[in-house]
Scaffold this motif. Structure first.
Motif, PDB file in Angstrom:
ATOM      1  N   PRO A  52     -10.469  61.773  52.538  1.00 39.92           N
ATOM      2  CA  PRO A  52     -10.591  60.562  51.551  1.00 39.92           C
ATOM      3  C   PRO A  52      -8.999  60.194  51.023  1.00 39.92           C
ATOM      4  N   TYR A  53      -8.387  61.264  50.638  1.00 39.71           N
ATOM      5  CA  TYR A  53      -7.086  61.038  49.883  1.00 39.71           C
ATOM      6  C   TYR A  53      -5.940  61.293  50.767  1.00 39.71           C
ATOM      7  N   ARG A  54      -6.243  61.626  51.932  1.00 39.93           N
ATOM      8  CA  ARG A  54      -5.417  61.522  52.980  1.00 39.93           C
ATOM      9  C   ARG A  54      -5.363  60.256  53.661  1.00 39.93           C
ATOM     10  N   GLU A  55      -6.099  60.282  54.832  1.00 38.76           N
ATOM     11  CA  GLU A  55      -6.165  59.295  55.911  1.00 38.76           C
ATOM     12  C   GLU A  55      -6.480  57.972  54.976  1.00 38.76           C
ATOM     13  N   GLY A  56      -7.905  58.424  54.234  1.00 39.01           N
ATOM     14  CA  GLY A  56      -8.336  57.268  53.561  1.00 39.01           C
ATOM     15  C   GLY A  56      -7.548  56.384  52.703  1.00 39.01           C
ATOM     16  N   PHE A  57      -6.936  57.247  51.696  1.00 36.36           N
ATOM     17  CA  PHE A  57      -5.922  56.511  51.018  1.00 36.36           C
ATOM     18  C   PHE A  57      -4.809  55.667  51.681  1.00 36.36           C
ATOM     19  N   LEU A  58      -4.257  56.447  52.827  1.00 36.30           N
ATOM     20  CA  LEU A  58      -3.204  55.377  53.708  1.00 36.30           C
ATOM     21  C   LEU A  58      -3.987  54.125  54.145  1.00 36.30           C
ATOM     22  N   THR A  59      -5.030  54.362  54.613  1.00 38.31           N
ATOM     23  CA  THR A  59      -5.687  53.060  54.991  1.00 38.31           C
ATOM     24  C   THR A  59      -5.985  51.946  54.158  1.00 38.31           C
TER      25      THR A  59
ATOM     26  N   VAL B 130      -4.161  51.659  51.433  1.00 42.69           N
ATOM     27  CA  VAL B 130      -2.986  51.071  51.168  1.00 42.69           C
ATOM     28  C   VAL B 130      -2.385  50.043  52.119  1.00 42.69           C
ATOM     29  N   ARG B 131      -2.682  50.386  53.449  1.00 40.45           N
ATOM     30  CA  ARG B 131      -2.265  49.412  54.477  1.00 40.45           C
ATOM     31  C   ARG B 131      -3.087  48.352  54.586  1.00 40.45           C
ATOM     32  N   GLU B 132      -4.332  48.079  54.152  1.00 37.88           N
ATOM     33  CA  GLU B 132      -5.047  47.125  54.404  1.00 37.88           C
ATOM     34  C   GLU B 132      -5.057  46.225  53.007  1.00 37.88           C
ATOM     35  N   ASN B 133      -4.607  46.745  52.134  1.00 38.45           N
ATOM     36  CA  ASN B 133      -4.428  45.729  50.964  1.00 38.45           C
ATOM     37  C   ASN B 133      -2.906  45.683  50.642  1.00 38.45           C
ATOM     38  N   ASP B 134      -1.914  45.848  51.649  1.00 36.94           N
ATOM     39  CA  ASP B 134      -0.515  45.549  51.510  1.00 36.94           C
ATOM     40  C   ASP B 134      -0.065  46.114  50.248  1.00 36.94           C
ATOM     41  N   LEU B 135      -0.201  47.404  49.705  1.00 38.50           N
ATOM     42  CA  LEU B 135       0.293  47.855  48.798  1.00 38.50           C
ATOM     43  C   LEU B 135       1.599  48.357  49.018  1.00 38.50           C
TER      44      LEU B 135
ATOM     45  N   LEU C 252       2.282  66.146  57.745  1.00 38.42           N
ATOM     46  CA  LEU C 252       2.180  64.859  56.877  1.00 38.42           C
ATOM     47  C   LEU C 252       3.457  63.854  57.377  1.00 38.42           C
ATOM     48  N   ARG C 253       4.450  64.279  57.761  1.00 36.78           N
ATOM     49  CA  ARG C 253       5.354  63.457  58.469  1.00 36.78           C
ATOM     50  C   ARG C 253       4.853  62.298  59.572  1.00 36.78           C
ATOM     51  N   ALA C 254       4.133  63.281  60.390  1.00 34.88           N
ATOM     52  CA  ALA C 254       3.579  62.523  61.681  1.00 34.88           C
ATOM     53  C   ALA C 254       2.215  61.688  61.085  1.00 34.88           C
ATOM     54  N   LEU C 255       1.575  62.223  60.255  1.00 36.70           N
ATOM     55  CA  LEU C 255       0.465  61.531  59.547  1.00 36.70           C
ATOM     56  C   LEU C 255       0.901  60.296  59.095  1.00 36.70           C
ATOM     57  N   LEU C 256       2.035  60.168  58.246  1.00 35.07           N
ATOM     58  CA  LEU C 256       2.597  58.972  57.821  1.00 35.07           C
ATOM     59  C   LEU C 256       3.096  57.884  58.838  1.00 35.07           C
ATOM     60  N   ASP C 257       4.056  58.608  59.839  1.00 41.88           N
ATOM     61  CA  ASP C 257       4.305  57.813  60.955  1.00 41.88           C
ATOM     62  C   ASP C 257       3.131  56.896  61.794  1.00 41.88           C
ATOM     63  N   ALA C 258       2.205  57.867  62.208  1.00 45.90           N
ATOM     64  CA  ALA C 258       1.019  57.390  62.683  1.00 45.90           C
ATOM     65  C   ALA C 258       0.196  56.191  62.098  1.00 45.90           C
ATOM     66  N   HIS C 259       0.234  56.175  60.671  1.00 47.13           N
ATOM     67  CA  HIS C 259      -0.465  55.095  59.933  1.00 47.13           C
ATOM     68  C   HIS C 259       0.434  53.911  59.765  1.00 47.13           C
ATOM     69  N   GLY C 260       1.735  53.918  60.104  1.00 44.61           N
ATOM     70  CA  GLY C 260       2.579  52.917  59.982  1.00 44.61           C
ATOM     71  C   GLY C 260       3.464  52.992  58.723  1.00 44.61           C
ATOM     72  N   PHE C 261       3.725  54.292  58.252  1.00 42.70           N
ATOM     73  CA  PHE C 261       4.358  54.312  57.042  1.00 42.70           C
ATOM     74  C   PHE C 261       5.806  55.217  57.544  1.00 42.70           C
ATOM     75  N   ALA C 262       6.494  54.462  58.418  1.00 47.07           N
ATOM     76  CA  ALA C 262       7.593  55.544  58.813  1.00 47.07           C
ATOM     77  C   ALA C 262       8.648  55.508  57.751  1.00 47.07           C
ATOM     78  N   ASP C 263       8.620  54.395  57.014  1.00 46.19           N
ATOM     79  CA  ASP C 263       9.742  54.248  56.001  1.00 46.19           C
ATOM     80  C   ASP C 263       9.227  54.746  54.571  1.00 46.19           C
ATOM     81  N   THR C 264       8.160  55.534  54.561  1.00 51.75           N
ATOM     82  CA  THR C 264       7.600  56.000  53.284  1.00 51.75           C
ATOM     83  C   THR C 264       8.250  57.285  53.098  1.00 51.75           C
TER      84      THR C 264
END
Length: 479
Positions: free
Chosen positions: A206-213, A215-220, A247-259
């Motif tokens: 939940p606090y890995r993939e769930g949190f990133l999802t 954030v992305r869905e709510n444009d935060l 974790l870098r691969a996880l962020l990139d895969a979820h569209g957070f390459a600039d995070t």
């Protein structure tokens, strides 16, 4: 005399320069303030170590979600807009102390663990309180610090069972949304991130993939994604390389390459029952500080750069440095030596290994430094594992909470090669046909020199040093 077979050659090339990664952050209590006189003043050591940023989480004043006299907002029935409703004094003094040593503050918004782990009862009011706190620390509201805080982190180990957040992930996500909106109302250019997860290798969590999802869905905003890692279960300095790649691969895969990727806390041991000699801990600190430079981590905070006296849990944390009264030991000196070594421009070093014998070099003005670490993993870490899993118990009062986490794969290369001395070959130094002063400082606090050494007409110099297991030393060259 050292056995030649146990000597390692390290080559430093002073012409091969690069930048050090900005990883010299710490967490800890800066020192005594009114009402909390029991904390020793660590700021002189932080200044000597060149600490660049301090995470506020271990400070006494937190934003609790229930009434608490030591909270930043003690009474949730109080007027949110009245400065008298807030308890800023101790935190203001700590922020000023951090700024006085030339460091920034990463302000962590989290509740008073372990006293309270509950979600906010009214998220809208919670967001308004966060906004006033941010206005105080970043815009001067209610007599805030002269120098504004620019970095805000939300959460601290929400995945740590019920010990840090006793609510549903959706409630945590709603609080993060309110936090982001509050910070944006103050200043949209402030840096925000979170959630400082404790178990970063637990997939589909939940606090890995769930949190990133969410954030992305709510444009935060998510300027940085933060996590913690300690090596109680592996004793391996290169854990951080593996975890950060995942974790870098996880962020990139979820569209957070600039995070950015932020390691909110790192250290050798964190479980209260874990023990090791101070020299072993110090050698690990030095070896890990060196290895972190070759990871994809953007920011890192050593936990904890104080005496370990914990105002919340009521014990001395095994992650502290020095003695409870502030007297230094090998852990203190490891922090200082690593901080001194990684200033100016990084110089190329070859000859280390992935078993704990490693080195890094830098040039700052007319000074060249080489830090060498010789960490040896204990036998318990070398025994074959049945699985890449670590379970442990946390004592909370009468409770014994059992938790577990996934570990990186066990590395055969962790076993020490038995190195006990080094031949350091420095080439292309900025001086030729010159006499330089060489000073060596050890983890034990011994300072040898300055002594004279001759640099050749080609800018080369060779030094031979003994470096016993579970030690580190800093060599400094000046004209």
């Amino acid at each position: 005399m050292s056995n030649p077979s146990n000597t390692r050659t390290l080559v430093v090339d002073a012409t091969a320069e690069s930048a050090f990664r900005p990883l010299n952050g710490v967490g800890g209590v800066p020192g005594p303030v009114e009402g909390y006189e029991q904390f020793p003043d660590l700021t002189p050591m932080w200044r000597e170590a060149g600490v660049s940023v301090v995470r506020s989480f271990d400070w006494v004043s937190r934003l609790d979600t229930r009434d608490n006299p030591t909270s930043l907002f003690p009474d949730w029935s109080a007027d949110v807009d009245d400065p008298a409703s807030y308890n800023f004094a101790a935190t203001d003094q700590w922020i000023d102390a951090v700024h006085a040593v030339g460091a920034e503050v990463m302000f962590t918004v989290a509740s008073s663990i372990p006293r309270n782990k509950l979600p906010a009862e009214d998220v809208e009011v919670y967001g308004r309180v966060v906004e006033r706190i941010v206005r105080h620390y970043s815009a001067g509201w209610a007599g805030g610090p002269a120098k504004p805080v620019r970095i805000y982190e939300f959460g601290d180990q929400p995945d740590f069972g019920p010990l840090h957040f006793d609510g549903h992930p959706e409630q945590f996500f709603a609080m993060y949304k309110a936090f982001c909106e509050a910070v944006r109302r103050v200043d949209a250019t402030l840096t925000v991130g979170g959630p400082a997860i404790a178990f970063p290798l637990e997939a589909d969590a939940p606090y890995r993939e769930g949190f990133l999802t969410f954030v992305r869905e709510n444009d935060l905003p998510l300027d940085f994604y933060s996590f913690l890692w300690f090596t109680d279960g592996s004793r391996d300095p290169l854990d951080y390389r593996y975890v950060s790649r995942e974790l870098r691969a996880l962020l990139d895969a979820h569209g957070f390459a600039d995070t950015d990727l932020t390691l909110s806390y790192w250290n050798y041991l964190a479980v209260p029952s874990s023990t090791a000699p101070a020299a072993e801990k110090g050698a690990f600190q030095a070896a890990t500080a060196i290895s972190l430079q070759d990871t994809v981590i953007d920011h890192a905070f050593f936990f904890r750069a104080d005496s370990g006296l914990d105002p919340h849990y009521g014990f001395v944390d095994p992650g502290g440095v020095g003695q409870v009264d502030g007297q230094p030991d090998e852990r203190t000196r490891a922090l200082v030596l690593a901080g001194r070594a990684m200033r100016g421009r990084r110089l190329a070093v070859t000859g280390g290994d992935e078993s704990g014998f490693t080195a890094i070099a830098g040039r700052e003005g007319d000074r060249v430094r080489v830090l060498v670490a010789n960490y040896v993993a204990p036998d318990s870490a070398l025994a074959p594992r049945d699985e890449d899993r670590f379970t442990f118990r946390i004592p909370i009062g009468e409770q014994r909470i059992e938790l577990g986490l996934t570990l990186p794969p066990q590395r055969l290369d962790l076993a020490s090669a038995g190195v006990d001395s080094a031949r350091i070959e420095l080439k292309n130094l900025p001086w030729t046909d010159a006499t330089v002063k060489v000073t060596t400082t050890t983890l034990g606090g011994e300072v040898v020199g300055p002594r004279d050494a001759i640099v050749s007409d080609t800018g080369s110099l060779q030094l031979n040093v003994d470096i016993v297991p579970q030690s580190a030393l800093l060599i400094e060259l000046t004209v």
